[in-house]
Write a protein that holds these residues in place. Structure first.
Motif, mmCIF file in Angstrom:
data_model
loop_
_atom_site.group_PDB
_atom_site.id
_atom_site.type_symbol
_atom_site.label_atom_id
_atom_site.label_comp_id
_atom_site.label_asym_id
_atom_site.label_seq_id
_atom_site.Cartn_x
_atom_site.Cartn_y
_atom_site.Cartn_z
ATOM 1 N N VAL A 17 0.855 -1.190 0.000
ATOM 2 C CA VAL A 17 0.000 0.000 0.000
ATOM 3 C C VAL A 17 0.890 1.238 0.000
ATOM 4 C CG1 VAL A 17 -1.731 1.279 1.330
ATOM 5 C CG2 VAL A 17 -1.816 -1.228 1.227
ATOM 6 N N ARG A 18 0.502 2.228 -0.804
ATOM 7 C CA ARG A 18 1.187 3.530 -0.789
ATOM 8 C C ARG A 18 0.245 4.546 -0.159
ATOM 9 N NH1 ARG A 18 4.445 4.522 -6.405
ATOM 10 N NH2 ARG A 18 2.507 3.919 -7.377
ATOM 11 N N HIS A 19 0.743 5.245 0.834
ATOM 12 C CA HIS A 19 -0.014 6.305 1.500
ATOM 13 C C HIS A 19 0.550 7.627 0.996
ATOM 14 C CE1 HIS A 19 -1.551 3.230 4.244
ATOM 15 N NE2 HIS A 19 -0.302 2.789 4.318
ATOM 16 N N GLY A 20 -0.253 8.372 0.254
ATOM 17 C CA GLY A 20 0.249 9.592 -0.355
ATOM 18 C C GLY A 20 -0.471 10.845 0.116
ATOM 19 N N ASP A 21 0.228 11.936 0.011
ATOM 20 C CA ASP A 21 -0.344 13.260 0.245
ATOM 21 C C ASP A 21 0.475 14.258 -0.573
ATOM 22 O OD1 ASP A 21 1.991 13.855 1.736
ATOM 23 O OD2 ASP A 21 1.006 13.436 3.652
ATOM 24 N N ALA A 22 0.321 15.536 -0.288
ATOM 25 C CA ALA A 22 0.989 16.581 -1.067
ATOM 26 C C ALA A 22 2.513 16.473 -1.002
ATOM 27 C CB ALA A 22 0.548 17.961 -0.573
ATOM 28 N N ARG A 23 3.058 15.810 0.017
ATOM 29 C CA ARG A 23 4.507 15.667 0.163
ATOM 30 C C ARG A 23 5.076 14.557 -0.700
ATOM 31 N NH1 ARG A 23 4.573 14.150 6.188
ATOM 32 N NH2 ARG A 23 2.805 13.015 5.344
ATOM 33 N N GLY A 24 4.243 13.573 -1.066
ATOM 34 C CA GLY A 24 4.709 12.385 -1.785
ATOM 35 C C GLY A 24 4.005 11.158 -1.249
ATOM 36 N N PHE A 25 4.761 10.105 -0.929
ATOM 37 C CA PHE A 25 4.130 8.904 -0.402
ATOM 38 C C PHE A 25 5.049 8.194 0.576
ATOM 39 C CE2 PHE A 25 6.505 7.053 -3.951
ATOM 40 C CZ PHE A 25 6.985 5.868 -3.416
ATOM 41 N N PHE A 26 4.445 7.269 1.332
ATOM 42 C CA PHE A 26 5.160 6.347 2.211
ATOM 43 C C PHE A 26 4.619 4.963 1.923
ATOM 44 C CE2 PHE A 26 5.172 3.598 5.882
ATOM 45 C CZ PHE A 26 6.510 3.614 6.243
ATOM 46 N N SER A 27 5.507 3.971 1.896
ATOM 47 C CA SER A 27 5.068 2.598 1.651
ATOM 48 C C SER A 27 5.949 1.619 2.413
ATOM 49 C CB SER A 27 5.142 2.274 0.151
ATOM 50 O OG SER A 27 4.683 0.971 -0.102
ATOM 51 N N GLU A 28 5.325 0.681 3.061
ATOM 52 C CA GLU A 28 6.044 -0.425 3.698
ATOM 53 C C GLU A 28 6.191 -1.509 2.637
ATOM 54 O OE1 GLU A 28 4.221 -3.357 6.727
ATOM 55 O OE2 GLU A 28 5.121 -1.743 7.938
ATOM 56 N N VAL A 29 7.394 -1.704 2.108
ATOM 57 C CA VAL A 29 7.595 -2.630 0.988
ATOM 58 C C VAL A 29 8.027 -4.025 1.439
ATOM 59 C CG1 VAL A 29 8.052 -0.798 -0.681
ATOM 60 C CG2 VAL A 29 9.959 -1.826 0.564
ATOM 61 N N TRP A 30 8.413 -4.173 2.696
ATOM 62 C CA TRP A 30 8.785 -5.484 3.225
ATOM 63 C C TRP A 30 8.327 -5.557 4.666
ATOM 64 C CZ3 TRP A 30 9.748 -10.347 3.225
ATOM 65 C CH2 TRP A 30 10.408 -10.959 4.271
ATOM 66 N N SER A 31 7.627 -6.613 5.018
ATOM 67 C CA SER A 31 7.201 -6.843 6.389
ATOM 68 C C SER A 31 7.317 -8.334 6.682
ATOM 69 C CB SER A 31 5.756 -6.388 6.607
ATOM 70 O OG SER A 31 5.287 -6.844 7.870
ATOM 71 N N TYR A 32 8.245 -8.671 7.535
ATOM 72 C CA TYR A 32 8.397 -10.083 7.921
ATOM 73 C C TYR A 32 7.089 -10.608 8.490
ATOM 74 C CZ TYR A 32 10.185 -14.310 10.074
ATOM 75 O OH TYR A 32 10.370 -15.617 10.428
ATOM 76 N N ARG A 33 6.446 -9.830 9.333
ATOM 77 C CA ARG A 33 5.210 -10.259 9.990
ATOM 78 C C ARG A 33 4.141 -10.629 8.954
ATOM 79 N NH1 ARG A 33 3.818 -6.080 13.834
ATOM 80 N NH2 ARG A 33 3.378 -4.873 11.971
ATOM 81 N N VAL A 34 3.965 -9.790 7.940
ATOM 82 C CA VAL A 34 2.928 -10.054 6.931
ATOM 83 C C VAL A 34 3.348 -11.182 5.994
ATOM 84 C CG1 VAL A 34 1.689 -9.075 4.955
ATOM 85 C CG2 VAL A 34 2.022 -7.703 7.021
ATOM 86 N N LEU A 35 4.556 -11.090 5.435
ATOM 87 C CA LEU A 35 4.946 -12.021 4.373
ATOM 88 C C LEU A 35 5.359 -13.398 4.877
ATOM 89 C CD1 LEU A 35 6.622 -9.485 1.980
ATOM 90 C CD2 LEU A 35 4.349 -10.496 1.852
ATOM 91 N N SER A 36 5.735 -13.526 6.139
ATOM 92 C CA SER A 36 6.064 -14.858 6.659
ATOM 93 C C SER A 36 4.833 -15.757 6.673
ATOM 94 C CB SER A 36 6.697 -14.767 8.048
ATOM 95 O OG SER A 36 5.782 -14.232 8.986
ATOM 96 N N ALA A 37 3.650 -15.173 6.754
ATOM 97 C CA ALA A 37 2.412 -15.955 6.688
ATOM 98 C C ALA A 37 2.231 -16.604 5.316
ATOM 99 C CB ALA A 37 1.212 -15.064 7.007
ATOM 100 N N TYR A 38 2.945 -16.090 4.303
ATOM 101 C CA TYR A 38 2.888 -16.633 2.945
ATOM 102 C C TYR A 38 4.139 -17.438 2.601
ATOM 103 C CZ TYR A 38 -1.133 -13.641 2.346
ATOM 104 O OH TYR A 38 -2.358 -13.050 2.476
#
Length: 188
Positions: A17-38
């Motif tokens: 997910v990309r969270h954007g606003d007037a400054r640009g965006f932030f994105s969590e591109v790697w998460s052990y917690r999320v991706l280890s489930a896969y």
């Protein structure tokens, strides 16, 4: 983060997910917690960054033989690629088959290519930058490849051979049928 199993279920398409606003965006591109489930619970040891100036640069199909095999988490930070993973695990029900997805800075998708697969990509735009994490270090002695245009693989690359920008190594790689199985049963 959305995760989808592709036609070869061990290869995953990941959409952070990309969270954007007037400054640009932030994105969590790697998460052990999320991706280890896969099943992506690797300790990544190396980050690689490749830049390709012209369109139609084709890199691959590359892999490292065991015991130095690599899993790769690929993403594009600039431009776009057609990213391809070919199952080269002898005895697998999907041996010799491939999956392909467009990864781009715009769609922000990533692809997980596990050990036992050959990996390659073709740039769809000039000035494309690809970044990927690996779960094993580069090992020159284990470095290998198969022909990007091996007709038996049936990959619908977006470029013909005359226009593809290739290294000598990739231009001269053998067909899958012409090499001993790089991942024999029991090695994957």
């Amino acid at each position: 983060m959305r995760v989808e199993r592709l036609a070869i279920p061990d290869v995953l398409l990941i959409e952070p997910v990309r969270h954007g606003d007037a400054r640009g965006f932030f994105s969590e591109v790697w998460s052990y917690r999320v991706l280890s489930a896969y099943g992506i619970a690797q300790d990544f040891v190396q980050d690689n960054h490749a830049s390709s100036a012209p369109q139609w640069v084709l890199r691959g199909l590359h892999f490292q033989r065991p015991p130095s095999a690599q899993g790769k988490l690929i993403r594009v930070s600039r431009g776009a690629i057609l990213d391809v993973a070919v199952d080269i695990r002898a005895g697998s029900s999907t041996y010799g088959r491939h999956v392909a997805e467009v990864l781009s800075a715009e769609n922000w998708r990533q692809m997980w290519v596990p050990r036992g697969f050959a990996h390659g990509y073709c740039t769809l735009e000039p000035d494309t930058e690809v970044q990927y994490k690996t779960d094993a270090y580069y090992d020159r002695a284990a470095d290998a490849g198969i022909a990007w245009d091996d007709a038996a693989l049936g990959i619908a690359w977006p470029v013909d051979a005359a226009a593809a920008v290739l290294s000598d190594k990739d231009r001269n790689a053998p067909r899958l049928a012409d090499i001993p199985p790089p991942f024999p049963p029991g090695s994957w």
